[in-house]
Design an enzyme around this catalytic site. Structure first.
Site, mmCIF file in Angstrom:
data_model
loop_
_atom_site.group_PDB
_atom_site.id
_atom_site.type_symbol
_atom_site.label_atom_id
_atom_site.label_comp_id
_atom_site.label_asym_id
_atom_site.label_seq_id
_atom_site.Cartn_x
_atom_site.Cartn_y
_atom_site.Cartn_z
ATOM 1 N N TRP A 186 7.272 -14.875 58.510
ATOM 2 C CA TRP A 186 6.341 -15.075 59.589
ATOM 3 C C TRP A 186 5.642 -13.717 59.687
ATOM 4 O O TRP A 186 6.445 -12.710 60.130
ATOM 5 C CB TRP A 186 6.588 -15.682 60.816
ATOM 6 C CG TRP A 186 5.525 -15.577 61.893
ATOM 7 C CD1 TRP A 186 4.284 -16.118 61.797
ATOM 8 C CD2 TRP A 186 5.573 -14.561 62.978
ATOM 9 N NE1 TRP A 186 3.490 -15.555 63.000
ATOM 10 C CE2 TRP A 186 4.488 -14.779 63.549
ATOM 11 C CE3 TRP A 186 6.321 -13.378 63.418
ATOM 12 C CZ2 TRP A 186 3.875 -13.849 64.674
ATOM 13 C CZ3 TRP A 186 6.365 -12.860 64.466
ATOM 14 C CH2 TRP A 186 5.016 -12.927 64.920
ATOM 15 N N GLU A 225 5.630 -19.358 57.571
ATOM 16 C CA GLU A 225 5.336 -19.944 58.863
ATOM 17 C C GLU A 225 4.139 -19.495 59.490
ATOM 18 O O GLU A 225 3.581 -18.292 59.644
ATOM 19 C CB GLU A 225 6.524 -19.443 59.786
ATOM 20 C CG GLU A 225 6.321 -19.866 61.272
ATOM 21 C CD GLU A 225 7.391 -19.567 62.114
ATOM 22 O OE1 GLU A 225 7.986 -18.386 62.265
ATOM 23 O OE2 GLU A 225 7.322 -19.836 63.626
ATOM 24 N N LYS A 227 0.661 -19.956 62.227
ATOM 25 C CA LYS A 227 0.470 -20.317 63.836
ATOM 26 C C LYS A 227 -1.072 -20.476 64.045
ATOM 27 O O LYS A 227 -2.023 -20.122 63.195
ATOM 28 C CB LYS A 227 1.245 -19.274 64.633
ATOM 29 C CG LYS A 227 0.755 -18.167 64.575
ATOM 30 C CD LYS A 227 1.564 -16.911 65.250
ATOM 31 C CE LYS A 227 1.775 -17.184 66.799
ATOM 32 N NZ LYS A 227 2.607 -16.069 67.451
ATOM 33 N N ASP A 258 6.941 -24.690 63.557
ATOM 34 C CA ASP A 258 7.425 -24.178 64.854
ATOM 35 C C ASP A 258 6.585 -25.038 65.905
ATOM 36 O O ASP A 258 5.479 -25.159 65.981
ATOM 37 C CB ASP A 258 6.893 -22.696 65.013
ATOM 38 C CG ASP A 258 7.358 -22.055 66.243
ATOM 39 O OD1 ASP A 258 7.115 -22.608 67.390
ATOM 40 O OD2 ASP A 258 7.958 -20.846 66.353
ATOM 41 N N HIS A 261 3.475 -23.850 67.695
ATOM 42 C CA HIS A 261 2.369 -23.316 67.178
ATOM 43 C C HIS A 261 1.128 -24.281 66.657
ATOM 44 O O HIS A 261 0.572 -23.961 65.827
ATOM 45 C CB HIS A 261 3.067 -22.656 65.814
ATOM 46 C CG HIS A 261 3.717 -21.425 66.121
ATOM 47 N ND1 HIS A 261 3.924 -20.622 64.734
ATOM 48 C CD2 HIS A 261 4.136 -20.813 67.100
ATOM 49 C CE1 HIS A 261 4.881 -19.658 65.201
ATOM 50 N NE2 HIS A 261 4.807 -19.753 66.647
ATOM 51 N N HIS A 285 11.335 -24.320 63.599
ATOM 52 C CA HIS A 285 11.631 -23.489 64.731
ATOM 53 C C HIS A 285 11.325 -24.290 65.899
ATOM 54 O O HIS A 285 10.240 -24.624 66.420
ATOM 55 C CB HIS A 285 10.373 -22.472 64.688
ATOM 56 C CG HIS A 285 10.995 -21.206 63.739
ATOM 57 N ND1 HIS A 285 10.327 -20.143 63.696
ATOM 58 C CD2 HIS A 285 12.107 -21.195 63.184
ATOM 59 C CE1 HIS A 285 10.956 -19.064 62.975
ATOM 60 N NE2 HIS A 285 12.200 -19.840 62.508
ATOM 61 N N ASP A 293 1.925 -20.649 73.388
ATOM 62 C CA ASP A 293 3.178 -20.699 72.573
ATOM 63 C C ASP A 293 4.261 -19.752 73.241
ATOM 64 O O ASP A 293 4.658 -18.618 72.970
ATOM 65 C CB ASP A 293 2.747 -20.054 71.256
ATOM 66 C CG ASP A 293 3.897 -19.709 70.404
ATOM 67 O OD1 ASP A 293 4.880 -20.543 70.235
ATOM 68 O OD2 ASP A 293 3.956 -19.085 69.441
ATOM 69 N N ASP A 295 7.293 -20.226 74.134
ATOM 70 C CA ASP A 295 8.644 -20.064 73.739
ATOM 71 C C ASP A 295 9.979 -20.278 74.958
ATOM 72 O O ASP A 295 10.998 -19.736 74.832
ATOM 73 C CB ASP A 295 9.045 -18.815 72.775
ATOM 74 C CG ASP A 295 8.465 -18.829 71.564
ATOM 75 O OD1 ASP A 295 8.851 -19.625 70.738
ATOM 76 O OD2 ASP A 295 7.534 -17.896 71.199
ATOM 77 N N ASP A 325 13.916 -21.572 68.021
ATOM 78 C CA ASP A 325 13.082 -20.420 68.110
ATOM 79 C C ASP A 325 12.342 -20.233 69.570
ATOM 80 O O ASP A 325 11.089 -20.581 69.765
ATOM 81 C CB ASP A 325 11.791 -20.215 67.183
ATOM 82 C CG ASP A 325 11.148 -18.811 67.187
ATOM 83 O OD1 ASP A 325 11.760 -18.011 68.083
ATOM 84 O OD2 ASP A 325 10.072 -18.864 66.591
HETATM 85 C C1 RNT Z 1 5.980 -16.002 66.308
HETATM 86 C C2 RNT Z 1 7.119 -17.104 65.233
HETATM 87 C C3 RNT Z 1 8.251 -16.275 64.972
HETATM 88 C C4 RNT Z 1 8.989 -15.498 66.038
HETATM 89 C C5 RNT Z 1 10.394 -14.929 65.414
HETATM 90 C C6 RNT Z 1 10.916 -14.048 66.424
HETATM 91 O O1 RNT Z 1 5.101 -16.900 66.883
HETATM 92 O O2 RNT Z 1 7.334 -18.220 66.064
HETATM 93 O O3 RNT Z 1 8.934 -17.136 64.464
HETATM 94 O O4 RNT Z 1 9.097 -16.239 67.128
HETATM 95 O O5 RNT Z 1 10.413 -14.642 63.851
HETATM 96 ZN ZN ZN Z 2 8.686 -19.605 64.858
#
Ligand code: RNT
Ligand code: ZN
Length: 417
Positions: A186, A225, A227, A258, A261, A285, A293, A295, A325
């Site tokens: 990513w 990956e 987003k 993810d 995302h 993820h 986003d 997390d 993630d």
């Molecule tokens: C970022 C991505 C990525 C990170 C990690 C730390 O938006 O989701 O995967 O969160 O690599």
């Molecule tokens: Zn991610």
């Protein structure tokens, strides 16, 4: 006492599920074989161990400064192992390149080698933990807004070199553990505001990827990956979903879903049956976006349940790699690992307990209300009793009992940091 109650409840649950054609013993065996890839970066708010480390950049952010974050490799390993004792089953660890064992040396990203991960490989063997890997484009003086798509060839080549080296490392890990290491790529590349060179940036990213993936690596698997946007890079993302889906499909590669995302009302689970028509496998993820986003720690919410249900319904259990993630720095981080991992596991359990064949037949026979009704009924089935039994069989605390163990670890270990 508790174990007896769990046993009793499980026996009843087993009969209830048998009645609808679901064998809970078979499901427990499947769950035992379900391995999450725990992300190392929840333990220290994505800081890593580079001697020259700067602050977190690249459009991602961890908020909160709850005391007790892991400050070095030993603390991180101890925390991950503690979390693993509170999560039933056996799980992998997903490392970012900045978590190498640099032994006090300044090692730039284009100089990294397997030497800095040998102690991780040894640790993985000792603790029966398989490793996955990630190249790291963020938190570096050359990160800027563009890395692999940077028109400056010097900067682009720096990141190409880094990513190639990361693939070598992932391959060595895969070889040592006799199981492919999944390497996620990513990059945060994007633009904060209006810009006109989108075609150029994407063609440069494509060229860079071609160069990076040219080398065959038998013991690792690549996944890419995309987003929607990053903080400070809101207006344009070079590695968008369309870009990576097209790239992955034309190169028979994996793509990473993810769950943070996508646009807020888009269901990540709906990608599974679409992408798996064209891609060999998927990486997840699993995260939780709150308004953006963000997390947050994974919980049993509808999008997460839908994602796991869609995987099981597609018969794709073994075509998916289950990474996590999330990174919340505002709460106890071991607690974050335990809640997020157990919740992901419970969603998988519920997915496995669905009487899919029966519902499928009714759907094909046009019995719409029964399909809706049965999917709805599953929510109240005693899946929790099956999860509790799974915890007992794996010798980990049932229900909220894991909290006592975290409290004890805080008192003995974390509070002294
Ligand atoms: C970022 C991505 C990525 C990170 C990690 C730390 O938006 O989701 O995967 O969160 O690599
Ligand atoms: Zn991610």
């Amino acid at each position: 006492m508790k174990e007896e109650l769990v046993k009793k409840a499980y026996e009843v649950a087993k009969e209830r599920f048998a009645e609808i054609g679901v064998d809970t013993e078979k499901v427990l065996a499947q769950l035992q074989d379900f391995h999450l890839s725990m992300h190392c970066w929840q333990a220290d708010d994505v800081k890593g161990f580079e001697v020259q480390a700067g602050s977190l950049s690249g459009g991602i952010q961890s908020t909160g400064d709850f005391p007790g974050a892991a400050r070095n490799i030993d603390e991180l390993r101890a925390d991950v192992l503690k979390a693993k004792t509170l999560i039933p089953g056996n799980h992998r660890l997903n490392l970012h390149e900045i978590y190498g064992d640099f032994k006090g040396k300044v090692v730039d990203r284009d100089e990294v080698t397997i030497d800095y991960f040998q102690s991780w490989i040894d640790w993985g063997k000792e603790t029966n933990t398989k490793l996955d890997f990630n190249s790291t484009s963020f938190s570096h003086p050359k990160s800027g807004n563009l890395t692999l798509s940077n028109p400056d060839k010097g900067i682009r080549d720096f990141w190409i070199e880094h990513t190639k080296r990361c693939r070598d490392i992932a391959n060595a890990m895969g070889e040592a553990q006799n199981d492919p290491c999944i390497m996620n790529l990513w990059v945060h590349d994007g633009c904060k505001d209006q810009s006109v060179n989108h075609y150029l940036y994407r063609s440069l990213l494509k060229e860079s990827l071609d160069e990076i993936f040219a080398k065959k690596q038998p013991c690792m698997k690549d996944t890419i990956e995309g987003k929607v946007f990053g903080i400070g890079l809101e207006s344009f993302t070079v590695g968008s979903h369309d870009f990576y889906t097209a790239y992955a499909a034309s190169h028979n590669m994996m793509q990473t879903i993810d769950t943070g995302h996508y646009h807020p009302s888009e269901m990540p689970g709906d990608k599974v049956s679409a992408l798996l028509q064209f891609l060999p496998e998927l990486m997840l993820h699993v995260s939780r976006p709150v308004r953006w986003d963000s997390d947050h720690v994974t919980i049993m919410d509808d999008p997460t349940q839908d994602l796991f249900s869609e995987i099981v319904r597609a018969g794709a259990l073994n075509r998916v790699h289950y990474g996590l993630d999330f990174f919340d720095g505002s709460i106890n981080r071991i607690g974050a690992y335990v809640i997020g991992s157990r919740s992901a596991q419970k969603c998988m359990l519920r997915a496995l307990l669905e009487p899919k064949e029966r519902i499928s037949k009714l759907e094909l026979a046009g019995e719409g209300y029964k399909v809706l009704g049965l999917i709805e009924e599953q929510k109240g089935m005693p899946w929790q009793a099956v999860y509790d039994e799974f915890c007992v069989r794996n010798n980990v605390p049932v229900g909220e009992d894991y909290m006592k163990e975290i409290d004890a670890y805080v008192a003995e270990v974390i509070s002294k940091r």
